[in-house]
Write a protein that holds these residues in place. Sequence first.
Motif, PDB file in Angstrom:
ATOM      1  N   ASP A 243     -42.409 -30.516  15.273  1.00 46.88           N
ATOM      2  CA  ASP A 243     -42.971 -31.188  14.094  1.00 46.88           C
ATOM      3  C   ASP A 243     -41.926 -31.322  12.990  1.00 46.88           C
ATOM      4  O   ASP A 243     -41.991 -30.636  11.968  1.00 46.88           O
ATOM      5  N   PRO A 244     -40.960 -32.231  13.191  1.00 49.09           N
ATOM      6  CA  PRO A 244     -39.882 -32.346  12.198  1.00 49.09           C
ATOM      7  C   PRO A 244     -40.366 -32.752  10.802  1.00 49.09           C
ATOM      8  O   PRO A 244     -39.750 -32.346   9.808  1.00 49.09           O
ATOM      9  N   MET A 245     -41.453 -33.505  10.710  1.00 48.22           N
ATOM     10  CA  MET A 245     -41.916 -33.923   9.377  1.00 48.22           C
ATOM     11  C   MET A 245     -42.404 -32.707   8.573  1.00 48.22           C
ATOM     12  O   MET A 245     -42.091 -32.576   7.385  1.00 48.22           O
ATOM     13  N   ALA A 246     -43.153 -31.824   9.218  1.00 49.11           N
ATOM     14  CA  ALA A 246     -43.624 -30.614   8.517  1.00 49.11           C
ATOM     15  C   ALA A 246     -42.437 -29.715   8.174  1.00 49.11           C
ATOM     16  O   ALA A 246     -42.333 -29.178   7.057  1.00 49.11           O
ATOM     17  N   LEU A 247     -41.527 -29.542   9.143  1.00 48.00           N
ATOM     18  CA  LEU A 247     -40.352 -28.690   8.934  1.00 48.00           C
ATOM     19  C   LEU A 247     -39.514 -29.178   7.757  1.00 48.00           C
ATOM     20  O   LEU A 247     -39.178 -28.413   6.839  1.00 48.00           O
ATOM     21  N   PHE A 248     -39.181 -30.468   7.762  1.00 53.25           N
ATOM     22  CA  PHE A 248     -38.278 -30.962   6.714  1.00 53.25           C
ATOM     23  C   PHE A 248     -38.989 -31.190   5.384  1.00 53.25           C
ATOM     24  O   PHE A 248     -38.335 -31.182   4.342  1.00 53.25           O
ATOM     25  N   THR A 278     -38.824 -44.935  12.113  1.00 55.26           N
ATOM     26  CA  THR A 278     -38.013 -43.825  11.623  1.00 55.26           C
ATOM     27  C   THR A 278     -37.693 -44.021  10.143  1.00 55.26           C
ATOM     28  O   THR A 278     -37.738 -43.074   9.354  1.00 55.26           O
ATOM     29  N   ASP A 279     -37.366 -45.270   9.768  1.00 59.75           N
ATOM     30  CA  ASP A 279     -37.061 -45.550   8.361  1.00 59.75           C
ATOM     31  C   ASP A 279     -38.254 -45.179   7.472  1.00 59.75           C
ATOM     32  O   ASP A 279     -38.077 -44.599   6.399  1.00 59.75           O
ATOM     33  N   ALA A 280     -39.459 -45.479   7.927  1.00 62.43           N
ATOM     34  CA  ALA A 280     -40.653 -45.172   7.128  1.00 62.43           C
ATOM     35  C   ALA A 280     -40.809 -43.659   6.957  1.00 62.43           C
ATOM     36  O   ALA A 280     -41.152 -43.172   5.874  1.00 62.43           O
ATOM     37  N   LYS A 281     -40.550 -42.913   8.019  1.00 65.36           N
ATOM     38  CA  LYS A 281     -40.631 -41.441   7.923  1.00 65.36           C
ATOM     39  C   LYS A 281     -39.569 -40.906   6.970  1.00 65.36           C
ATOM     40  O   LYS A 281     -39.813 -39.972   6.196  1.00 65.36           O
ATOM     41  N   MET A 282     -38.384 -41.498   7.024  1.00 67.23           N
ATOM     42  CA  MET A 282     -37.310 -41.040   6.128  1.00 67.23           C
ATOM     43  C   MET A 282     -37.664 -41.326   4.668  1.00 67.23           C
ATOM     44  O   MET A 282     -37.330 -40.530   3.780  1.00 67.23           O
ATOM     45  N   LYS A 287     -38.824 -39.147  -0.622  1.00 69.17           N
ATOM     46  CA  LYS A 287     -39.646 -39.096  -1.837  1.00 69.17           C
ATOM     47  C   LYS A 287     -39.963 -37.672  -2.271  1.00 69.17           C
ATOM     48  O   LYS A 287     -40.342 -37.439  -3.415  1.00 69.17           O
ATOM     49  N   LEU A 288     -39.806 -36.720  -1.365  1.00 67.19           N
ATOM     50  CA  LEU A 288     -40.079 -35.315  -1.711  1.00 67.19           C
ATOM     51  C   LEU A 288     -38.942 -34.705  -2.527  1.00 67.19           C
ATOM     52  O   LEU A 288     -39.092 -33.638  -3.099  1.00 67.19           O
ATOM     53  N   TYR A 289     -37.795 -35.380  -2.559  1.00 66.73           N
ATOM     54  CA  TYR A 289     -36.629 -34.796  -3.228  1.00 66.73           C
ATOM     55  C   TYR A 289     -36.483 -35.326  -4.643  1.00 66.73           C
ATOM     56  O   TYR A 289     -36.558 -36.529  -4.884  1.00 66.73           O
ATOM     57  N   ASN A 290     -36.217 -34.417  -5.572  1.00 66.71           N
ATOM     58  CA  ASN A 290     -36.153 -34.795  -6.996  1.00 66.71           C
ATOM     59  C   ASN A 290     -34.736 -35.030  -7.517  1.00 66.71           C
ATOM     60  O   ASN A 290     -34.565 -35.495  -8.636  1.00 66.71           O
ATOM     61  N   ASP A 309     -29.476 -50.405  -5.861  1.00 61.82           N
ATOM     62  CA  ASP A 309     -30.057 -51.211  -6.950  1.00 61.82           C
ATOM     63  C   ASP A 309     -31.568 -51.004  -7.084  1.00 61.82           C
ATOM     64  O   ASP A 309     -32.120 -51.117  -8.177  1.00 61.82           O
ATOM     65  N   SER A 310     -32.233 -50.662  -5.997  1.00 58.20           N
ATOM     66  CA  SER A 310     -33.685 -50.421  -6.045  1.00 58.20           C
ATOM     67  C   SER A 310     -34.011 -48.991  -6.465  1.00 58.20           C
ATOM     68  O   SER A 310     -35.166 -48.668  -6.715  1.00 58.20           O
ATOM     69  N   GLY A 311     -32.992 -48.125  -6.471  1.00 59.60           N
ATOM     70  CA  GLY A 311     -33.233 -46.721  -6.808  1.00 59.60           C
ATOM     71  C   GLY A 311     -33.633 -45.874  -5.607  1.00 59.60           C
ATOM     72  O   GLY A 311     -33.908 -44.682  -5.738  1.00 59.60           O
ATOM     73  N   ALA A 312     -33.653 -46.471  -4.410  1.00 55.45           N
ATOM     74  CA  ALA A 312     -33.995 -45.698  -3.209  1.00 55.45           C
ATOM     75  C   ALA A 312     -32.945 -44.609  -2.956  1.00 55.45           C
ATOM     76  O   ALA A 312     -33.255 -43.546  -2.427  1.00 55.45           O
TER      77      ALA A 312
END
Length: 365
Positions: A243-248, A278-282, A287-290, A309-312
């Motif tokens: 479960d990489p999404m939960a882990l990361f 994969t891009d959507a998961k990334m 978004k979790l990082y401040n 330029d978009s701030g991504a």
Amino acid sequence: MTSSKLFTPVRFGALELANRVVMAPLTRNRAEPDGNVPSALAATYYAQRASAGLLITEASQIMPEGQGYAWTPGIHSDAQIAGWKKVTDAVHAKGGKIVLQMWHVGRVSHTSLQPGGVAPQAPSAIAAGSKTFDGTGFVDTSVPRALELDEIPGIVAQYAQAAKNARAAGFDGVEIHAANGYLIDQFLRDGANKRTDAYGGSIENRARFLFEVVDAVVAAIGADRTGIRLSPLSPSNGISDSDPMALFSHVIKGLNRYNLAFLHMVEGATGGARDAETDAKMVTLRKLYNGNYIANNGYTRAMALEAVDSGAADAVAFGRPFIANPDLVARLKADAPLAEGNRATYYGGGAEGYTDYPTLEDATA
Ligand code: 8OZ
């Protein structure tokens, strides 16, 4: 010419970058075989690329046991520190900024590369099932041995010492290599970590080693000079997780508390093609990082302009494009064509394919 934010300065902690084009870490296997010392050519190579906003060096072992490939440089001996000092002096003389990527390969090694020819160190005695380069050719990685519980603090301390060594060598900071299936990533993932002690089992336990390393490095040189690289969705070097999404999510939220110089993420499979899922998961993880975010993996010029330029992303790291384009920043700015690198000279060898790629200016003169 373009007025994109990509070419504007940014401050990452204590690091003042002239632009947001970062050179990603690239293993080149050209250290002096005697002692794995960065060569004089390395100083030329990095100085040629000093117009990047930030150079991140090739992965460099923090201790002899951390080596997994022939002729990768270290940051544990006096000779290595002296060799790196020539590199940082050359980069600083050209106005560049450079951080050292600190590496322990864990199980991605071969007994012939280990002190005393013993099994490589890992969280559990499970082979990576990947290949490494031992100086003669590609060989299967060796079955590692599981680290004893009482050995772990010594390795964490070695990361802190390596960070101090990097500062002594003149580096502006460090990047902790927690990506691509190497030691820290091995602790994180349940496919490689079957420990039943405080470093295995739950996500909190598997992330313990990473956070202890971050704590130690931050205490040694400061959070404002410490970055970290993750590759949450990469299968590199036989790594897997249920479960990489939960882990990361846990890892990235936990990193928020440090106010690090930057978080650098390999978006998707390292060096591989990008896909929408994969891009959507990334994006979810990002978004979790401040804090300051460096995006990486297969970015084109158009993607990099859009991301910044978009701030991504606050910056974009380019890997392979920097091999054949020492003046990558100028080429991106002018929307000039990029040269193609020769894969046959990526790993090992001398000046050919390393320091002999011309700038656009020199090539057209
Ligand atoms: C390519 C060849 C050897 C090592 C990584 C340090 O994947 C590496 C590496 C890349 O992070």
